[in-house]
Design a protein around this motif. Structure first.
Motif, PDB file in Angstrom:
ATOM      1  N   ILE A   4       0.851  -1.179   0.000  1.00 49.70           N
ATOM      2  CA  ILE A   4       0.000   0.000   0.000  1.00 49.70           C
ATOM      3  C   ILE A   4       0.888   1.230   0.000  1.00 49.70           C
ATOM      4  N   THR A   5       0.281   2.397   0.057  1.00 44.03           N
ATOM      5  CA  THR A   5       1.052   3.640   0.009  1.00 44.03           C
ATOM      6  C   THR A   5       1.774   3.881   1.327  1.00 44.03           C
ATOM      7  N   ILE A   6       2.642   4.881   1.328  1.00 43.66           N
ATOM      8  CA  ILE A   6       3.454   5.193   2.510  1.00 43.66           C
ATOM      9  C   ILE A   6       2.567   5.656   3.665  1.00 43.66           C
ATOM     10  N   MET A   7       2.902   5.195   4.851  1.00 43.33           N
ATOM     11  CA  MET A   7       2.258   5.699   6.061  1.00 43.33           C
ATOM     12  C   MET A   7       3.324   5.912   7.123  1.00 43.33           C
ATOM     13  N   GLN A   8       3.232   6.977   7.850  1.00 44.89           N
ATOM     14  CA  GLN A   8       4.033   7.118   9.059  1.00 44.89           C
ATOM     15  C   GLN A   8       3.286   6.409  10.184  1.00 44.89           C
ATOM     16  N   GLN A   9       3.987   6.086  11.245  1.00 46.65           N
ATOM     17  CA  GLN A   9       3.412   5.210  12.256  1.00 46.65           C
ATOM     18  C   GLN A   9       2.086   5.750  12.800  1.00 46.65           C
ATOM     19  N   GLY A  10       2.010   7.027  13.080  1.00 44.97           N
ATOM     20  CA  GLY A  10       0.792   7.581  13.643  1.00 44.97           C
ATOM     21  C   GLY A  10      -0.388   7.577  12.694  1.00 44.97           C
ATOM     22  N   GLU A  11      -0.142   7.525  11.400  1.00 51.26           N
ATOM     23  CA  GLU A  11      -1.206   7.570  10.407  1.00 51.26           C
ATOM     24  C   GLU A  11      -1.911   6.229  10.246  1.00 51.26           C
ATOM     25  N   GLU A  12      -1.405   5.175  10.889  1.00 54.28           N
ATOM     26  CA  GLU A  12      -1.985   3.857  10.731  1.00 54.28           C
ATOM     27  C   GLU A  12      -3.191   3.634  11.631  1.00 54.28           C
ATOM     28  N   LEU A  13      -3.443   4.538  12.561  1.00 50.15           N
ATOM     29  CA  LEU A  13      -4.467   4.314  13.573  1.00 50.15           C
ATOM     30  C   LEU A  13      -5.850   4.747  13.105  1.00 50.15           C
ATOM     31  N   SER A  14      -6.853   3.999  13.551  1.00 51.00           N
ATOM     32  CA  SER A  14      -8.238   4.338  13.253  1.00 51.00           C
ATOM     33  C   SER A  14      -9.096   3.874  14.415  1.00 51.00           C
ATOM     34  N   SER A  15     -10.375   4.156  14.338  1.00 49.65           N
ATOM     35  CA  SER A  15     -11.286   3.621  15.342  1.00 49.65           C
ATOM     36  C   SER A  15     -11.395   2.114  15.162  1.00 49.65           C
ATOM     37  N   VAL A  16     -11.801   1.422  16.206  1.00 49.22           N
ATOM     38  CA  VAL A  16     -11.847  -0.043  16.170  1.00 49.22           C
ATOM     39  C   VAL A  16     -13.059  -0.503  15.367  1.00 49.22           C
ATOM     40  N   PRO A  17     -12.858  -1.358  14.340  1.00 47.18           N
ATOM     41  CA  PRO A  17     -14.003  -1.906  13.598  1.00 47.18           C
ATOM     42  C   PRO A  17     -14.921  -2.683  14.539  1.00 47.18           C
ATOM     43  N   SER A  18     -16.208  -2.609  14.295  1.00 47.27           N
ATOM     44  CA  SER A  18     -17.172  -3.228  15.208  1.00 47.27           C
ATOM     45  C   SER A  18     -16.948  -4.728  15.351  1.00 47.27           C
ATOM     46  N   LYS A  19     -16.529  -5.406  14.268  1.00 42.87           N
ATOM     47  CA  LYS A  19     -16.320  -6.850  14.326  1.00 42.87           C
ATOM     48  C   LYS A  19     -15.114  -7.225  15.177  1.00 42.87           C
ATOM     49  N   LEU A  20     -14.220  -6.264  15.389  1.00 44.57           N
ATOM     50  CA  LEU A  20     -12.999  -6.544  16.135  1.00 44.57           C
ATOM     51  C   LEU A  20     -12.970  -5.841  17.487  1.00 44.57           C
TER      52      LEU A  20
END
Length: 763
Positions: A4-20
Motif C-alpha cells: 500500500i502507500t506510505i504511512m508514518q506510524q501515527g497515520e496507521e491508527l483508526s477507530s476499532v471496527p465493530s467486528k474486532l
C-alpha cells in the motif's frame, strides 16, 4: 501480504471496527494491579486500531496518565489450524528481548479467552518510522542505502543468535522445509472457499517444492522471522537505525535463507500487485548486493546454495497467506475486510512467479549467475529505450553535430538525457546510487554499447563514470557537494589527466607531473595527453595524477587532485585523433598544467594515495569498457549477417560463401565467450572488489578487445570499401576498440598480471 502507500506510524491508527471490538471495561479490570505504572491517574483506557496488515488484530492502548502500550490478540471466529498463536509470539519476543535483539519490550500475556474474547498480549509501543513503500520515496539516496543496510544488519544479528540462548525448547527442530510446505499447502487447501477453488499453478508449485526438499542440516537452524520485510520493522524517527522488529507470527527455527528469500520478494514483479518495482531507485540496493552483503557478514560462500528453492517457497507461502486472508473476509473476521477481498487476484501471479524460480532463464549467459529479477526489469527498460529512443535518433545526432561543427553539443542529446532521467534510467553504473551490482549492470552496459551515443544518454559514459566513482568512494563531503553532485545530475562533465607524452605511461610509476605543496595550496606542473572528454564545452573539472613526494616508495609517490579547468595555467594544447577521428564533441586533449595553483582541500584522500585511488577507479572502468564492447560487437555481427544476406558476388550471396559463414560462426562463439568472461569479472568485483578481481579484470580487458577487433574487422571485410568509409559505424567502431588494447593499460601489462596471478595460485 500486499503493498500500500506510505504511512508514518501515527497515520496507521483508526477507530476499532465493530467486528474486532472487545470489552474495554473487562480489560481495565484485568490489567488493574498487573500494570500499576499505567494506572497512576485514571483507569480509563482509550483504544485505537492499527488498520494496516492482515494478521493478528493489533491495538494501541492509551491510559489516562498518558502511558501507552500495544495489544495484540487472536482474531475472533473460525481460524485456520495452528494460525494466529499469539502466545507463541509472546514467548519469542520475550526470548529475543532477553538476549538484546531489537523487539518491543513484552509486558504481559493473557491466555484467558474470557477477558476480551481471545488470548492476547501486551508490549511496549515503540515510537519511530514504519515504511510501507519499499522504495522509501522522500528519502535521500544515502538514507535509503543506510536503511536497507540497517535492515540487513538486523537480519544477520537475528540469524547469529545461538539457539540455546533463546531457551525455546518447545520449538520444532525437524526439517524446516517439509514443515513449511505441509503447513502452507494445508492452509491453502482449507482457505479455498466460496467460488474460489484451488488453481493449477499452486498445485504445480506445491508438487515441485515437495519433490525437491533441500538437504536438512541441523547446524543451519536459527531463529527465522518468517515475514521479514520493511513493513515489519520500526526505524528510529530520524536515524537509519532499526529500533524493533515486529509481527513474529510466522517465526520458527529453520533455514536462514527463508528470510533472505522473503526479503528479496520486493524484486519479483507481480503484475496484479498494487506495488511493482519496475525502475531503479537511487540508493536502493539490488538483490545481488543484498545477498552478497549478507553472505559476507555471515561468512557464507557465494552463490547461496538453494536460494532459488526458498524464493519459490516464499511465493507459495505468500499466495497461501493471501488465500487465507480472503477466506477470513468470507468468514467475517478479517483485520481489514475491504482490502482482504481485493488481494485474491494476486494468488495466481504469485504462484506463477514461484514457478519461474523452478525453471531456467531464457538467457543462458545470465542463467549461469544469479541475475537479479529486479535488474531484468531495468535491463528490459534500457533495451527498450535504446531501441525506441536512441537508435532512431542516431542520424539526427550526427547530422546536428555536422551542422554545428566541432566541440558543440547536438540538442538531441540533451533531449534524450532528459527522457532517460525522467524514466529513472540514470547513473546505473554506480552501485551506491542505482543499487545495482557490477553483475546486474553488465548487460545494461552491453545494451548501451550498441550505440556510440547511448552511454552519455544514461549518464554512464567514460571518463565521468570513473571520476564519479573516485569522488563517491574517496572524496570528502565538500568535494562531493561541489563536483560529484553536478556530475550525477548531468549538469557538467569531467576529464581524467594521467597519461603523459614524455614518459612510458603504461608503467604508471613513470608519471612525472608534479603536485607541490605551497602553504594552503598545491602547485601543479606537467604536460598530460589523452585527457578524454576535455573537448566537451561542459567539461569543467579534471582529476590530475602527479608526484607529491619523490622520496617515498614507488607506489606512494603519487597523488590525485581536483583541478577546475578554468584555473589559471590550464591550457588545452590540441585535440588528439584516434586513427584520424577527433571524437568531437568528446575529444581527447593534450593539456598543459603550468604553475596551476589549486586549494589544498582539492587533494583526494591524501598524499601518496594516488595508486590506491587509481586501482579503485580503473578496475570498474576497465570492465565497463568491456561491457559496452560486447554491445558494439553485437551490432557489428548483426551488420555482418545482414550484409551477407543481401550482397552478391560471383553469382551468389555472400552468405553462401563458406569463408563468410565461418566468420559469422567464429564471431558468435568469440562474442559469447567474451560475454561470459565479462560476467565472471563483474561477479568477481562484486564478491571481492577490484583488487581481488584483478586477474579477471585483466583477462577480460585483453580477451574483449582482441575478440572485438576480430569481429569488427570481419564485418568490415564483408562490407568491403563501404566498411572503411563514413557511411557505416564500422570504421569508428574499429578505431575505438583497437585503441582499447592500449587505453587503461596495454595488453602486455594485463597479460603479465594474468600470469602472475596464475603462478601465485599454483604456489
Amino acid at each position: 501480504y500486499f503493498y500500500i502507500t506510505i504511512m508514518q506510524q501515527g497515520e496507521e491508527l483508526s477507530s476499532v471496527p465493530s467486528k474486532l471490538a472487545f470489552n474495554v471495561a473487562s480489560l481495565e479490570k484485568y490489567l488493574k494491579g498487573r500494570l500499576p505504572d499505567f494506572f497512576e491517574a485514571s483507569h480509563q483506557i482509550t483504544v485505537q486500531f492499527f488498520k494496516h496488515g492482515q494478521s493478528n488484530p493489533t491495538y494501541l492502548l492509551t491510559f489516562g496518565n498518558g502511558e501507552v502500550c500495544v495489544l495484540r490478540k487472536k482474531p475472533p471466529g473460525d481460524l485456520l489450524n495452528k494460525a494466529h498463536k499469539v502466545d507463541r509470539e509472546y514467548h519469542v519476543i520475550s526470548a529475543l528481548h532477553r538476549v538484546g535483539f531489537p523487539v518491543p519490550r513484552p509486558l504481559l500475556l493473557c491466555k484467558n479467552d474470557s477477558i476480551i474474547g481471545t488470548q492476547f498480549y501486551l508490549m511496549e509501543y515503540v515510537k519511530g518510522r514504519v515504511f510501507h513503500d519499499v522504495t522509501l520515496s522522500g528519502l535521500l539516496p544515502w538514507e535509503r542505502s543506510a536503511i536497507y543496510q540497517s535492515m540487513l544488519d538486523t537480519l544477520v544479528h537475528l540469524h547469529s543468535i545461538p539457539m540455546q540462548s533463546l531457551r525455546l525448547s518447545n520449538f520444532a527442530t525437524s526439517d524446516y522445509c517439509k514443515r513449511q510446505v505441509k503447513v502452507w499447502s494445508g492452509n491453502y487447501t482449507a482457505a479455498c472457499v466460496g467460488d474460489f477453488g484451488s488453481i493449477s499453478e499452486m498445485e504445480q508449485l506445491g508438487d515441485w517444492l515437495r519433490q525437491r526438499y533441500p538437504l536438512h542440516d541441523p547446524k543451519q537452524l536459527c531463529m527465522v522471522h518468517g515475514d521479514f520485510r520493511m513493513e515489519n520493522i520500526i526505524f528510529h524517527p530520524t536515524e537509519p537505525r532499526v529500533l524493533a522488529v515486529i509481527d513474529w507470527e510466522l517465526c520458527a527455527l529453520g533455514n536462514p535463507l527463508a528470510d533472505i528469500a522473503h526479503m528479496l520478494m520486493i524484486y519479483v514483479p507481480i503484475p496484479s500487485s498494487p506495488y511493482n518495482l519496475t525502475e531503479p531507485v537511487a540508493g536502493m540496493p539490488d538483490e545481488s548486493s543484498l545477498v552478497k552483503s549478507y553472505a559476507v557478514q555471515r561468512n557464507l560462500k557465494l552463490p547461496l546454495t538453494g536460494l532459488r528453492y526458498f524464493q519459490a517457497l516464499s511465493c507459495y507461502r505468500m499466495a497461501s497467506i493471501i488465500q487465507g486472508v480472503y477466506a477470513r473476509s468470507v468468514w467475517g473476521n478479517a483485520s481489514n475486510e475491504e482490502d482482504a477481498r481485493h488481494v485474491l487476484d494476486m494468488v495466481k501471479p504469485l504462484a506463477e512467479a514461484g514457478l519461474a524460480f523452478t525453471s531456467s532463464s531464457k538467457s543462458p549467459a545470465l542463467d549461469l549467475v544469479h541475475y537479479p529479477s529486479h535488474a531484468r526489469v531495468i535491463l528490459n527498460e534500457v533495451k527498450r529505450f535504446v531501441d525506441e529512443i536512441i537508435l532512431p535518433n542516431e542520424e539526427v545526432y550526427f547530422n546536428q553535430a555536422k551542422q554545428l561543427g566541432d566541440w558543440k553539443i547536438p540538442p538531441i542529446m540533451e533531449e534524450m538525457k532528459a527522457k532517460a532521467k525522467e524514466a529513472g534510467l540514470w547513473n546505473l553504473f554506480l552501485p551506491g546510487v542505482s543499487g545495482l551490482s557490477q553483475l546486474a549492470y553488465a548487460p545494461m552496459a552491453e545494451e548501451m554499447g550498441r550505440s556510440p551515443i547511448a552511454p552519455e544518454v544514461f549518464n554512464c559514459s567514460a571518463p565521468d563514470t570513473g571520476n564519479m566513482e573516485v569522488l563517491w568512494h574517496f572524496g570528502n563531503e565538500e568535494q562531493k557537494k561541489k563536483w560529484l553532485t553536478p556530475l550525477l545530475e548531468g549538469e557538467i562533465r569531467s576529464c581524467f589527466s594521467m597519461t603523459e607524452p614524455g614518459v612510458g605511461s603504461s608503467d604508471a610509476t613513470n608519471i612525472a607531473c608534479s603536485i607541490t605543496r605551497h602553504g594552503n595550496s598545491y602547485i601543479v606542473n606537467g604536460r598530460k595527453w589523452w585527457s578524454s572528454g576535455a573537448g566537451d564545452p561542459r567539461c569543467k573539472v579534471a582529476i590530475v595524477m602527479g608526484v607529491t613526494d619523490k622520496n617515498a616508495d614507488r607506489l606512494h609517490q603519487h597523488s590525485m587532485i581536483i583541478v577546475p579547468l578554468d584555473t589559471k595555467g590550464v591550457t588545452k594544447i590540441r585535440p588528439l585523433t584516434v586513427f584520424g577521428y577527433n571524437d568531437s564533441p568528446h575529444g581527447h586533449f593534450e593539456i598543459d598544467y603550468a604553475n596551476v595553483l589549486v586549494p589544498a582541500e582539492n587533494l583526494l584522500l591524501g598524499e601518496g594515495r594516488g595508486f590506491e585511488i587509481a586501482q579503485g577507479r580503473l578496475g570498474p572502468g576497465r570492465i565497463h569498457h568491456c561491457m559496452r564492447m560486447v554491445g558494439m560487437c553485437e551490432r557489428a555481427l548483426d551488420a555482418m549477417c545482414k550484409r551477407a544476406m543481401v550482397r552478391k558476388t560471383f553469382g551468389k550471396e555472400l552468405l553462401g560463401q563458406q569463408t563468410v559463414r565461418t566468420w559469422i560462426a567464429e564471431s558468435r562463439m568469440e562474442l559469447d565467450q567474451v560475454r561470459l568472461l565479462v560476467l565472471q569479472a563483474a561477479l568477481a568485483i562484486d564478491n571481492g572488489g577490484p583488487k581481488l578481481a584483478r586477474k579477471e579484470i585483466a583477462m577480460i580487458k585483453v580477451a574483449g578487445a582482441r575478440a572485438g577487433c576480430k569481429i569488427v574487422d570481419r564485418a568490415i571485410q564483408v562490407y568491403g570499401a563501404e566498411g572503411v568509409c563514413q557511411d557505416t559505424l564500422l570504421a569508428p567502431l574499429y578505431a575505438g576498440i583497437r585503441s582499447l588494447r592500449i587505453a587503461d593499460g596495454p595488453d602486455e601489462v594485463h597479460l603479465e598480471t594474468v600470469c602472475k596471478e596464475e603462478i601465485k595460485s599454483k604456489l
